[in-house]
Scaffold this motif. Sequence first.
Motif, short mmCIF file in Angstrom:
data_model
loop_
_atom_site.label_atom_id
_atom_site.label_comp_id
_atom_site.label_asym_id
_atom_site.label_seq_id
_atom_site.Cartn_x
_atom_site.Cartn_y
_atom_site.Cartn_z
N ASP A 298 0.70 -1.14 0.18
CA ASP A 298 -0.20 0.03 0.03
C ASP A 298 0.83 1.37 0.18
OD1 ASP A 298 -1.93 1.85 0.44
OD2 ASP A 298 -2.86 1.23 2.35
N ASN A 299 0.68 2.20 -0.84
CA ASN A 299 1.73 3.31 -1.01
C ASN A 299 0.62 4.63 -0.56
OD1 ASN A 299 -0.07 3.87 -3.36
ND2 ASN A 299 1.40 4.59 -4.65
N GLY A 300 -0.56 4.42 -0.10
CA GLY A 300 -1.34 5.40 0.34
C GLY A 300 -2.14 6.00 -0.76
N ASP A 301 -2.18 5.59 -1.57
CA ASP A 301 -2.82 6.13 -2.94
C ASP A 301 -4.22 5.31 -3.44
OD1 ASP A 301 -4.33 7.07 -5.19
OD2 ASP A 301 -2.24 7.37 -6.46
N ILE A 302 -5.37 5.56 -2.92
CA ILE A 302 -6.57 4.92 -3.19
C ILE A 302 -6.73 4.43 -4.61
CG2 ILE A 302 -8.31 6.70 -3.62
CD1 ILE A 302 -10.45 5.14 -2.06
N ARG A 303 -6.15 5.24 -5.70
CA ARG A 303 -6.38 4.87 -6.94
C ARG A 303 -5.35 3.69 -7.60
NH1 ARG A 303 -5.18 10.75 -8.86
NH2 ARG A 303 -3.41 10.28 -7.22
N ARG A 304 -4.50 3.40 -6.82
CA ARG A 304 -3.60 2.22 -7.18
C ARG A 304 -4.03 0.85 -6.57
NH1 ARG A 304 3.07 2.15 -6.92
NH2 ARG A 304 3.36 -0.01 -7.28
N GLU A 305 -3.45 -0.11 -7.33
CA GLU A 305 -3.95 -1.47 -6.86
C GLU A 305 -2.91 -1.61 -5.98
OE1 GLU A 305 -3.60 -0.80 -10.13
OE2 GLU A 305 -5.42 -1.22 -10.97
N ARG A 306 -3.51 -2.73 -5.07
CA ARG A 306 -2.36 -3.29 -3.95
C ARG A 306 -2.94 -4.34 -3.27
NH1 ARG A 306 -4.67 -2.66 1.20
NH2 ARG A 306 -6.15 -0.68 1.28
N THR A 307 -2.31 -5.26 -2.85
CA THR A 307 -2.70 -6.43 -2.45
C THR A 307 -3.65 -6.40 -1.22
OG1 THR A 307 -0.80 -7.58 -3.12
CG2 THR A 307 -2.05 -8.83 -1.57
N VAL A 308 -4.93 -6.98 -1.61
CA VAL A 308 -6.04 -6.67 -0.50
C VAL A 308 -6.41 -8.13 0.03
CG1 VAL A 308 -6.76 -4.38 -1.46
CG2 VAL A 308 -8.04 -6.65 -2.18
N ALA A 309 -5.79 -9.01 -0.34
CA ALA A 309 -6.09 -10.53 0.18
C ALA A 309 -5.07 -11.55 -0.67
CB ALA A 309 -7.68 -10.98 -0.07
N ALA A 310 -4.97 -12.53 -0.03
CA ALA A 310 -4.37 -13.63 -0.82
C ALA A 310 -5.12 -14.85 -0.34
CB ALA A 310 -2.68 -13.81 -0.13
N VAL A 311 -5.12 -15.95 -1.18
CA VAL A 311 -6.07 -17.11 -1.14
C VAL A 311 -5.17 -18.38 -1.36
CG1 VAL A 311 -8.05 -18.26 -2.06
CG2 VAL A 311 -7.96 -15.75 -1.46
#
Length: 350
Positions: A298-311
């Motif tokens: 997370d780089n703090g920018d809501i517009r950028r994709e980041r890892t929000v889960a892993a399965v």
Amino acid sequence: MTIPYVPMAGTAYQRGVRHGQVRGAALRAFLDDGLTRIEHLLSEPVDRTTLADTLARYDAAIGRAVPEFAEEIRGLADGAGLTRAEAVLLQARREILGYRRIPTAGDCTTYARCGADPVMAQTVDLNGDLDDQIAVLDTGHALVLSFGGLLGYLGLNRAGLAVGLNLVLGGQWGPGLPPYLAIRHLLDVCDSVPDAVKRLRDLPLASSRSITLCDRDQAGFVEVLDGATRWHASPEPVHTNHFLDPDLAERDEINVFARNSSLRRYDACRSALAGLPAGAAAEEHFALLSRPPICVPDNGDIRRERTVAAVVAFPRRGELHVRPGDPSRSATEVFRLAATDPGSGVGSGA
């Protein structure tokens, strides 16, 4: 965080009502937050009149493709206290955002292995800070990871089939069956990889995707672009966010920065997977998924994709292992298909 668990039973409408009842408060807040945060991601305001017309066309297309989903969406709206248009928006949100208006930097790293104990594993990389919208749906036949009221996203079913996905960019996006819902449909009705590949070819998908399939006997991925499908079988498929099929790669519209990220994650995943022993435990898979560049911080920018889960999914066992948020910082929750009906309580995170 504890991932909300939604046991669903009965008719399609009843399943939707249950989903809406459990997740209603979160979904209403999500809709109130810049219209599911769409307005935080776009550079121009949303035209509500145009949006209403577009959602009506998605609603009709979903109903034509899978009539049961029209009823489940109706139930979701009633259970959560939403309008039908709002419930449809939750299903078609990614298509409404499109890809020409939203610069994409990355969106999931996925791999699978067939064999006696097959496994499908992936990161979920999304923009919009969606880790607070995660839930696991238990239909009794399938365990489905969901975000923000989606009827489907990825998961496994009782027949031993696991389905994952990657965003790939190209072609025309428009009213049709959102790929997330197509994955849920595959889990509902298919009992093998060949069955899923065949059925996927007949579905009118609304947008381009790569869909990873895995069971005991086969694994591979299907890339979909403007109605064209390309199946690539492999005992250990790996996919990120660029087209791998030579014909479809010529029409890839991923930007250069996102492509570089996709290639780095692809190479890193293939290398790490080669060193992962057959029969590796879930935590060994999570170690792979938690390391950079596969895990996107997370780089703090809501517009950028980041890892929000892993399965990590073990379809023959009926087990879905999930780490919410950044998997390098969160604990694993395990969901198991119930031995009886999903209302029994068996299957909640352990």
